[in-house]
Design a protein around this motif. Structure first.
Motif, short mmCIF file in Angstrom:
data_model
loop_
_atom_site.label_atom_id
_atom_site.label_comp_id
_atom_site.label_asym_id
_atom_site.label_seq_id
_atom_site.Cartn_x
_atom_site.Cartn_y
_atom_site.Cartn_z
N VAL A 172 0.85 -1.19 0.00
CA VAL A 172 0.00 0.00 0.00
C VAL A 172 0.88 1.24 0.00
O VAL A 172 1.75 1.38 0.87
CB VAL A 172 -0.94 0.01 1.23
CG1 VAL A 172 -1.80 1.26 1.23
CG2 VAL A 172 -1.80 -1.24 1.23
N PRO A 173 0.69 2.16 -0.94
CA PRO A 173 1.50 3.39 -0.95
C PRO A 173 1.29 4.19 0.32
O PRO A 173 0.16 4.30 0.82
CB PRO A 173 0.99 4.14 -2.18
CG PRO A 173 0.31 3.11 -3.03
CD PRO A 173 -0.24 2.10 -2.09
N VAL A 174 2.36 4.74 0.84
CA VAL A 174 2.26 5.53 2.07
C VAL A 174 1.42 6.79 1.85
O VAL A 174 0.82 7.31 2.78
CB VAL A 174 3.66 5.92 2.59
CG1 VAL A 174 4.41 4.69 3.04
CG2 VAL A 174 4.45 6.66 1.52
N TYR A 175 1.36 7.28 0.60
CA TYR A 175 0.59 8.49 0.34
C TYR A 175 -0.89 8.19 0.07
O TYR A 175 -1.70 9.11 -0.08
CB TYR A 175 1.17 9.24 -0.87
CG TYR A 175 1.18 8.44 -2.15
CD1 TYR A 175 0.04 8.36 -2.96
CD2 TYR A 175 2.32 7.75 -2.55
CE1 TYR A 175 0.04 7.61 -4.12
CE2 TYR A 175 2.31 7.00 -3.72
CZ TYR A 175 1.19 6.94 -4.50
OH TYR A 175 1.18 6.19 -5.65
N ASP A 176 -1.27 6.92 0.00
CA ASP A 176 -2.65 6.56 -0.30
C ASP A 176 -3.05 5.36 0.55
O ASP A 176 -3.31 4.27 0.04
CB ASP A 176 -2.79 6.24 -1.79
CG ASP A 176 -4.23 6.33 -2.26
OD1 ASP A 176 -5.08 6.76 -1.46
OD2 ASP A 176 -4.49 5.98 -3.43
N PRO A 177 -3.12 5.53 1.87
CA PRO A 177 -3.30 4.40 2.79
C PRO A 177 -4.73 3.87 2.81
O PRO A 177 -5.65 4.46 2.25
CB PRO A 177 -2.91 5.01 4.14
CG PRO A 177 -3.25 6.45 4.00
CD PRO A 177 -2.96 6.81 2.57
N LEU A 178 -4.88 2.73 3.50
CA LEU A 178 -6.17 2.09 3.65
C LEU A 178 -6.93 2.65 4.84
O LEU A 178 -6.38 3.38 5.67
CB LEU A 178 -6.00 0.58 3.85
CG LEU A 178 -5.26 -0.20 2.77
CD1 LEU A 178 -5.26 -1.68 3.14
CD2 LEU A 178 -5.88 0.02 1.41
N ARG A 179 -8.22 2.29 4.91
CA ARG A 179 -9.01 2.59 6.10
C ARG A 179 -9.95 1.43 6.34
O ARG A 179 -10.50 0.84 5.39
CB ARG A 179 -9.78 3.90 5.94
CG ARG A 179 -10.78 3.94 4.81
CD ARG A 179 -11.38 5.33 4.64
NE ARG A 179 -12.33 5.36 3.54
CZ ARG A 179 -13.63 5.11 3.66
NH1 ARG A 179 -14.11 4.78 4.85
NH2 ARG A 179 -14.44 5.16 2.62
N ARG A 180 -10.16 1.08 7.58
CA ARG A 180 -11.12 0.04 7.93
C ARG A 180 -12.52 0.51 7.57
O ARG A 180 -12.89 1.65 7.84
CB ARG A 180 -11.03 -0.31 9.41
CG ARG A 180 -9.74 -1.03 9.78
CD ARG A 180 -9.68 -1.34 11.28
NE ARG A 180 -8.49 -2.10 11.60
CZ ARG A 180 -7.30 -1.57 11.84
NH1 ARG A 180 -7.15 -0.25 11.81
NH2 ARG A 180 -6.26 -2.34 12.12
N GLY A 181 -13.27 -0.39 6.98
CA GLY A 181 -14.58 -0.01 6.48
C GLY A 181 -14.56 0.50 5.06
O GLY A 181 -15.62 0.77 4.49
N GLY A 182 -13.38 0.66 4.48
CA GLY A 182 -13.27 1.10 3.10
C GLY A 182 -13.80 0.04 2.14
O GLY A 182 -13.98 -1.13 2.50
N THR A 183 -14.06 0.43 0.93
CA THR A 183 -14.65 -0.48 -0.04
C THR A 183 -13.62 -1.04 -1.00
O THR A 183 -12.59 -0.41 -1.25
CB THR A 183 -15.76 0.23 -0.85
OG1 THR A 183 -15.19 1.35 -1.52
CG2 THR A 183 -16.88 0.69 0.06
N VAL A 184 -13.91 -2.21 -1.52
CA VAL A 184 -13.08 -2.86 -2.52
C VAL A 184 -13.99 -3.41 -3.61
O VAL A 184 -15.18 -3.68 -3.37
CB VAL A 184 -12.22 -4.00 -1.92
CG1 VAL A 184 -11.20 -3.47 -0.95
CG2 VAL A 184 -13.11 -5.04 -1.25
N THR A 185 -13.43 -3.57 -4.79
CA THR A 185 -14.13 -4.23 -5.89
C THR A 185 -13.56 -5.64 -6.03
O THR A 185 -12.34 -5.80 -6.19
CB THR A 185 -13.95 -3.46 -7.20
OG1 THR A 185 -14.48 -2.13 -7.04
CG2 THR A 185 -14.68 -4.15 -8.34
N VAL A 186 -14.41 -6.63 -5.94
CA VAL A 186 -13.99 -8.03 -5.95
C VAL A 186 -14.57 -8.71 -7.20
O VAL A 186 -15.78 -8.76 -7.38
CB VAL A 186 -14.46 -8.77 -4.70
CG1 VAL A 186 -13.95 -10.21 -4.70
CG2 VAL A 186 -14.01 -8.05 -3.43
#
Length: 297
Positions: free
Chosen positions: A213-227
């Protein structure tokens, strides 16, 4: 991300085209000729001993030629080895011709050419030639199983990708949890990400995978993904992480998580049914055990 899934083996393409085999044979003859050239020069110098013993006609110019030939021979040797290496690599594991074994085989060709030029058996040269040949055989024995495994994994990955492209179904998922593995790629952290989604058949499925994960574009819990997943086997899937639309929604995975807000997010996911009780407890325990967690004073 694509998970492991077995698929029927397909007939693999030929290891090498006839042109590559012809190129390798020509390169082997070239290297043997190079060995003969160097061996002839060295043999001449050893027999005539710099023109002081058994001097031939025009000894001085011949001696200069004999002295310079090994230098040119080593250069030609490097060119020949580069040629066999390029010819052996191919465009992937399925078409590789075991570069290590091929290069050692090229060295053996040079030594055989040198032996032929000298004409008399030299113990050191004979031993070097035999050792090089044995190393080539040993290298081929060790390389071939690894090459087959890499080729099979690539073949299976291509089959999974083709199946997903043809039959895959896209759904939305949610990032349940993530934590660092301790590894970095170009200063970007590698994370173990857990997602949850509802399959095309209506079943709830949870999957964990590793992502950088890029440090400038981090994740968040509850974020969405396309599967994109296989309806018949949801473990065969490809995940695209949807980045936060607004900078204020982003939570840096490399910064200490805030305990109250993280617990609130996990609780909301649990109450909404995204997380089962066991998944909620595991994520909560991991968050509480995180030494970087920012706690209330």
């Amino acid at each position: 991300m694509t998970s492991t899934h077995s698929s029927p083996r397909r007939r693999m393409a030929p290891r090498a085209s006839p042109g590559r085999w012809i190129g390798l044979v020509l390169a082997a003859l070239y290297l043997a000729g190079d060995g003969w050239l160097v061996g002839s020069a060295v043999h001449w110098m050893s027999v005539h001993d710099s023109c002081t013993r058994n001097p031939p006609p025009d000894c001085a110019s011949t001696a200069v030629w004999a002295a310079l030939t090994p230098i040119g021979g080593f250069f030609l040797f490097a060119v020949g080895l580069m040629a066999v290496l390029v010819l052996s690599v191919g465009d992937g594991p399925a078409t590789s011709l075991l570069p290590g074994a091929v290069v050692l085989g090229g060295v053996t060709c040079v030594l055989l050419g040198t032996l032929y030029a000298i004409g008399s058996p030299n113990p050191w040269l004979l031993g070097s030639t035999a050792l090089s040949a044995l190393l080539a055989v040993g290298s081929a024995t060790l390389e071939e199983p690894r090459r087959r495994r890499r080729a099979l994994l690539r073949e299976q990955a291509d089959a999974r990708a083709a199946r997903l492209a043809q039959h895959g179904v896209e759904v939305r998922g949610t990032i349940v949890d993530f934590h660092g593995t301790g590894n970095h790629v170009n200063d970007d952290p590698e994370l173990r990400v857990t997602i949850s989604f509802t399959t095309a058949r209506g079943a709830r499925h949870t999957e964990t995978f590793t992502a950088v994960v890029p440090v400038y574009d981090p994740l968040r819990r509850g974020g969405t993904v396309t599967v994109r997943h296989d309806p018949d086997d949801p473990t065969v899937l490809d995940v695209t992480i949807d980045r936060a639309a607004h900078p204020e929604d982003r939570v840096d995975a490399t910064v200490a998580p805030d305990l109250p807000s993280e617990l609130a997010q996990l609780t909301a996911l649990h109450r909404s049914g995204v997380l089962t009780t066991s998944e909620f407890e595991q994520a909560r325990s991991r968050l509480l055990d995180d030494p970087r967690t920012t706690r209330l004073p």
